[in-house]
Motif scaffolding. Structure first.
Motif, PDB file in Angstrom:
ATOM      1  N   TYR A  54     -10.509 -15.209  -1.384  1.00 32.38           N
ATOM      2  CA  TYR A  54     -11.346 -14.209  -0.722  1.00 32.38           C
ATOM      3  C   TYR A  54     -10.632 -12.868  -0.591  1.00 32.38           C
ATOM      4  N   ILE A  55      -9.319 -12.906  -0.328  1.00 31.34           N
ATOM      5  CA  ILE A  55      -8.521 -11.674  -0.426  1.00 31.34           C
ATOM      6  C   ILE A  55      -8.081 -11.594  -1.886  1.00 31.34           C
ATOM      7  N   ASN A  56      -9.036 -11.237  -2.733  1.00 33.50           N
ATOM      8  CA  ASN A  56      -8.838 -11.305  -4.178  1.00 33.50           C
ATOM      9  C   ASN A  56      -8.640  -9.905  -4.760  1.00 33.50           C
ATOM     10  N   CYS A  57      -8.691  -9.808  -6.074  1.00 31.83           N
ATOM     11  CA  CYS A  57      -8.441  -8.531  -6.740  1.00 31.83           C
ATOM     12  C   CYS A  57      -9.479  -7.478  -6.352  1.00 31.83           C
ATOM     13  N   ALA A  58     -10.751  -7.892  -6.243  1.00 29.70           N
ATOM     14  CA  ALA A  58     -11.794  -6.930  -5.869  1.00 29.70           C
ATOM     15  C   ALA A  58     -11.572  -6.405  -4.460  1.00 29.70           C
ATOM     16  N   PHE A  59     -11.188  -7.292  -3.546  1.00 34.56           N
ATOM     17  CA  PHE A  59     -10.921  -6.897  -2.161  1.00 34.56           C
ATOM     18  C   PHE A  59      -9.745  -5.922  -2.102  1.00 34.56           C
ATOM     19  N   ILE A  60      -8.679  -6.226  -2.840  1.00 31.81           N
ATOM     20  CA  ILE A  60      -7.484  -5.380  -2.832  1.00 31.81           C
ATOM     21  C   ILE A  60      -7.781  -4.024  -3.462  1.00 31.81           C
ATOM     22  N   LEU A  61      -8.577  -4.011  -4.524  1.00 35.50           N
ATOM     23  CA  LEU A  61      -8.923  -2.747  -5.181  1.00 35.50           C
ATOM     24  C   LEU A  61      -9.665  -1.817  -4.220  1.00 35.50           C
ATOM     25  N   LYS A  62     -10.553  -2.377  -3.414  1.00 36.82           N
ATOM     26  CA  LYS A  62     -11.283  -1.559  -2.451  1.00 36.82           C
ATOM     27  C   LYS A  62     -10.360  -1.076  -1.331  1.00 36.82           C
TER      28      LYS A  62
ATOM     29  N   HIS B 215      -0.880 -11.789  -6.388  1.00 37.93           N
ATOM     30  CA  HIS B 215      -1.563 -10.498  -6.562  1.00 37.93           C
ATOM     31  C   HIS B 215      -0.595  -9.334  -6.789  1.00 37.93           C
ATOM     32  N   ARG B 216       0.702  -9.577  -6.780  1.00 35.86           N
ATOM     33  CA  ARG B 216       1.658  -8.467  -6.871  1.00 35.86           C
ATOM     34  C   ARG B 216       1.523  -7.650  -8.158  1.00 35.86           C
ATOM     35  N   PRO B 217       1.442  -8.270  -9.332  1.00 38.57           N
ATOM     36  CA  PRO B 217       1.266  -7.449 -10.544  1.00 38.57           C
ATOM     37  C   PRO B 217      -0.007  -6.617 -10.515  1.00 38.57           C
ATOM     38  N   PHE B 218      -1.082  -7.181  -9.984  1.00 34.76           N
ATOM     39  CA  PHE B 218      -2.334  -6.432  -9.916  1.00 34.76           C
ATOM     40  C   PHE B 218      -2.216  -5.245  -8.973  1.00 34.76           C
ATOM     41  N   ILE B 219      -1.543  -5.433  -7.839  1.00 35.15           N
ATOM     42  CA  ILE B 219      -1.375  -4.330  -6.884  1.00 35.15           C
ATOM     43  C   ILE B 219      -0.571  -3.202  -7.526  1.00 35.15           C
ATOM     44  N   ARG B 220       0.510  -3.549  -8.218  1.00 32.00           N
ATOM     45  CA  ARG B 220       1.313  -2.516  -8.886  1.00 32.00           C
ATOM     46  C   ARG B 220       0.494  -1.792  -9.954  1.00 32.00           C
TER      47      ARG B 220
ATOM     48  N   CYS C 158      -2.762   2.652   8.764  1.00 35.35           N
ATOM     49  CA  CYS C 158      -3.195   1.255   8.893  1.00 35.35           C
ATOM     50  C   CYS C 158      -3.258   0.582   7.526  1.00 35.35           C
ATOM     51  N   LEU C 159      -3.803   1.277   6.541  1.00 31.24           N
ATOM     52  CA  LEU C 159      -3.902   0.727   5.197  1.00 31.24           C
ATOM     53  C   LEU C 159      -2.528   0.453   4.606  1.00 31.24           C
ATOM     54  N   LYS C 160      -1.585   1.335   4.888  1.00 31.56           N
ATOM     55  CA  LYS C 160      -0.224   1.159   4.379  1.00 31.56           C
ATOM     56  C   LYS C 160       0.384  -0.142   4.901  1.00 31.56           C
ATOM     57  N   ALA C 161       0.217  -0.394   6.203  1.00 27.93           N
ATOM     58  CA  ALA C 161       0.764  -1.625   6.787  1.00 27.93           C
ATOM     59  C   ALA C 161       0.076  -2.859   6.211  1.00 27.93           C
ATOM     60  N   ILE C 162      -1.235  -2.797   6.042  1.00 31.36           N
ATOM     61  CA  ILE C 162      -1.987  -3.956   5.547  1.00 31.36           C
ATOM     62  C   ILE C 162      -1.627  -4.265   4.099  1.00 31.36           C
ATOM     63  N   LEU C 163      -1.631  -3.232   3.236  1.00 29.59           N
ATOM     64  CA  LEU C 163      -1.338  -3.471   1.821  1.00 29.59           C
ATOM     65  C   LEU C 163       0.089  -3.985   1.634  1.00 29.59           C
ATOM     66  N   HIS C 164       1.002  -3.488   2.444  1.00 26.57           N
ATOM     67  CA  HIS C 164       2.387  -3.958   2.344  1.00 26.57           C
ATOM     68  C   HIS C 164       2.487  -5.439   2.699  1.00 26.57           C
ATOM     69  N   ARG C 165       1.751  -5.868   3.732  1.00 28.86           N
ATOM     70  CA  ARG C 165       1.773  -7.281   4.125  1.00 28.86           C
ATOM     71  C   ARG C 165       1.055  -8.154   3.100  1.00 28.86           C
ATOM     72  N   VAL C 166      -0.021  -7.641   2.524  1.00 29.57           N
ATOM     73  CA  VAL C 166      -0.718  -8.394   1.475  1.00 29.57           C
ATOM     74  C   VAL C 166       0.206  -8.575   0.274  1.00 29.57           C
ATOM     75  N   TYR C 167       0.931  -7.530  -0.095  1.00 27.03           N
ATOM     76  CA  TYR C 167       1.865  -7.622  -1.223  1.00 27.03           C
ATOM     77  C   TYR C 167       2.945  -8.658  -0.938  1.00 27.03           C
ATOM     78  N   GLY C 168       3.409  -8.702   0.307  1.00 30.79           N
ATOM     79  CA  GLY C 168       4.463  -9.655   0.639  1.00 30.79           C
ATOM     80  C   GLY C 168       3.982 -11.089   0.710  1.00 30.79           C
ATOM     81  N   LYS C 169       2.743 -11.306   1.143  1.00 31.16           N
ATOM     82  CA  LYS C 169       2.249 -12.677   1.382  1.00 31.16           C
ATOM     83  C   LYS C 169       1.599 -13.281   0.147  1.00 31.16           C
ATOM     84  N   PHE C 170       0.887 -12.473  -0.632  1.00 27.47           N
ATOM     85  CA  PHE C 170       0.147 -12.992  -1.780  1.00 27.47           C
ATOM     86  C   PHE C 170       0.896 -12.632  -3.058  1.00 27.47           C
ATOM     87  N   MET C 171       1.854 -13.463  -3.428  1.00 27.45           N
ATOM     88  CA  MET C 171       2.691 -13.169  -4.595  1.00 27.45           C
ATOM     89  C   MET C 171       1.872 -13.128  -5.874  1.00 27.45           C
TER      90      MET C 171
END
Length: 484
Positions: free
Chosen positions: A189-197, A227-232, A212-225
């Motif tokens: 559910y916290i998938n690529c489409a969610f992260i892109l938005k 999704h890391r290539p997609f986030i980069r 707020c977005l900075k803190a959230i995206l940083h935690r998502v990057y740390g927790k969901f390994m």
């Protein structure tokens, strides 16, 4: 529909309704209120709640532990209604009820000892999506597209709905970082489409939202390994679009700050993907006019790459020389500051590869009529590491910069620059007096040769003028007119 819920669910009797017609927060007995009509009104908004036999206005403490997750989903559904905050007098009671419910949800997520079920994760992502993912108002977009070079001098635009948005952001942050959230389930559910938005929201003009977005995206990057290539990749896409297409984006500084912490976790040796990001994204980011807005974060990212792999220092310096802002003095001062940081950590082999074009550019900076640029270039000689690099390669470097120092000593208008120039000359003379004597002789010889070239060119023009004046003018013959 909100009015139906507020009018029917919390009521105990007609008398209590007439005593408090606009009570925004229902009492603890609200769960016992409402007959078939109230249940019908609830079903229209919360169909799942009715199936579970849960009313969303109940408090978590009033239901058994086995029903708390169902109540959690009900309250999430209640918060999926979005209000118009441009009119503060519109839907006041409903907004207050939603605010109180968001606070309850935030407290529940902070203290929840239970594992979040898959329906709860789905409902949480849906609530956040409905409230957060939105198109920015046209007025904000138009002001962003028409803004000029001095964007950072403008007042930031604040979203009128921030009172509710902040609580939703806090909820999402607590939800993502909660130990009760299983990554294997949540990644559906916290998938690529969610992260892109989420990344798209970084273009918000409200600095509070970007934090707020900075803190959230940083935690998502740390927790969901996973999704890391997609986030980069998504962040790189934002940077590409900013540098090569629009040069307009409000969240570049925050995205670079996230990437700075990401770089520290890169394994050695660096992957080719990361080196490409440095050469094709970070170095071209020095080009836009709005560099000052995100320069600190960009400089930190570049330094992290060089500390990870010192051989990249030469590539970075060549990139800076390529994008050197010859017509922007403010950016020149920033470039000189970053050069000093790089020279402090560069090794001798990489320095020798770039020292000739580097000090040729520094010579031009020393002769700059903008005193801050000239001062910043001369301040490099106050750095012991830079002086050490110069001393080991003085046979090549000193002949390049000495003519610039001599021109400053003879002609520069600023007294502070003149004093710094004399100090640098004195330092070089103490370093190698014989070399300085040779440089002085070469400088005088070069000046004499330039003077003779000027005189010879002047004589040639005089002969041409004399020859033209002796010929008779006939027809359409061009005439050289001396206006002196």
């Amino acid at each position: 529909m909100w009015k139906q819920i507020l009018g029917k669910l919390p009521r105990k009797s007609q008398k209590s309704d007439s005593d408090s017609p606009r009570s925004p927060s229902p009492g603890p007995n609200s769960s016992s209120a409402g007959g078939p009509a109230a249940k019908k009104a609830s079903a229209a908004v919360f169909p799942a709640c009715v199936i579970a036999g849960i009313k969303p206005l109940q408090a978590f403490k009033d239901v058994p532990t086995s029903e708390k997750m169902n109540l959690f989903i009900s309250k999430l559904s209640l918060c999926c209604v979005v209000f118009d905050f441009t009119d503060p007098m519109k839907n006041v009671q409903e907004k207050e009820l939603k605010r109180a419910t968001l606070l309850e949800l935030l407290d529940f997520v902070s203290q929840c000892p239970l594992k979040f079920t898959e329906p709860a994760i789905l409902a949480s992502c849906k609530m956040c999506s409905v409230n957060l993912f939105r198109v920015f108002p046209p007025s904000i977009r138009s002001s962003s597209s028409n803004s000029g070079e001095n964007d950072n001098d403008d007042e930031p635009t604040f979203d009128p709905a921030w009172a509710h948005l902040q609580m939703v952001y806090d909820f999402l942050l607590k939800f993502v970082t909660s130990p009760s959230l299983e990554t294997k389930v949540a990644k559906k559910y916290i998938n690529c489409a969610f992260i892109l938005k989420i990344i798209d929201l970084f273009d918000s003009e409200d600095p509070r939202e970007r934090d707020c977005l900075k803190a959230i995206l940083h935690r998502v990057y740390g927790k969901f390994m996973v999704h890391r290539p997609f986030i980069r990749k998504c962040m790189s896409s934002v940077f590409y679009r900013f540098v090569f297409e629009t040069e307009k984006h409000n969240g570049i500084a925050e995205l670079l700050e996230i990437f700075g912490s990401v770089i520290t976790g890169f394994a050695l040796p660096l992957k080719e993907e990361h080196k490409i990001f440095l050469s094709r994204v970070l170095i071209p980011l020095h080009k836009p006019k709005s560099l000052a807005v995100y320069f600190q974060q960009l400089s930190y990212c570049v330094s992290q790459f060089i500390e990870k792999e010192p051989k990249l220092a030469g590539c970075v310096i060549k990139g800076l020389l390529k994008y050197w802002p010859v017509t922007n003095s403010q950016k020149e001062v920033m470039f000189l500051g970053q050069l000093e940081e790089i020279l402090e950590i560069i090794n001798m082999a990489e320095f020798q590869k770039v020292m000739v074009p580097l000090f040729w550019r520094l010579g031009h900076c020393i002769n700059s009529y903008h005193f801050q640029v000239a001062e910043r270039a001369l301040f490099l000689w106050n750095n012991d590491q830079v002086v050490n690099l110069i001393a080991h390669n003085r046979q090549v470097i000193v002949p390049i910069v000495f003519p610039a120092l001599e021109r400053n000593a003879e002609h520069h208008w600023n007294q502070a620059v003149l004093n710094l120039t004399l100090n640098v000359k004195r330092m070089l003379a103490e370093m190698d007096d014989t070399l300085i004597v040779a440089c002085i002789a070469n400088y005088k010889e070069d000046q004499a040769r330039k003077k003779s070239e000027v005189e010879r060119r002047k004589e040639v023009w005089e002969r041409l003028e004399n020859a033209a004046s002796l010929q008779p003018v006939t027809g359409r013959t061009a005439v050289l007119v001396n206006l002196v």
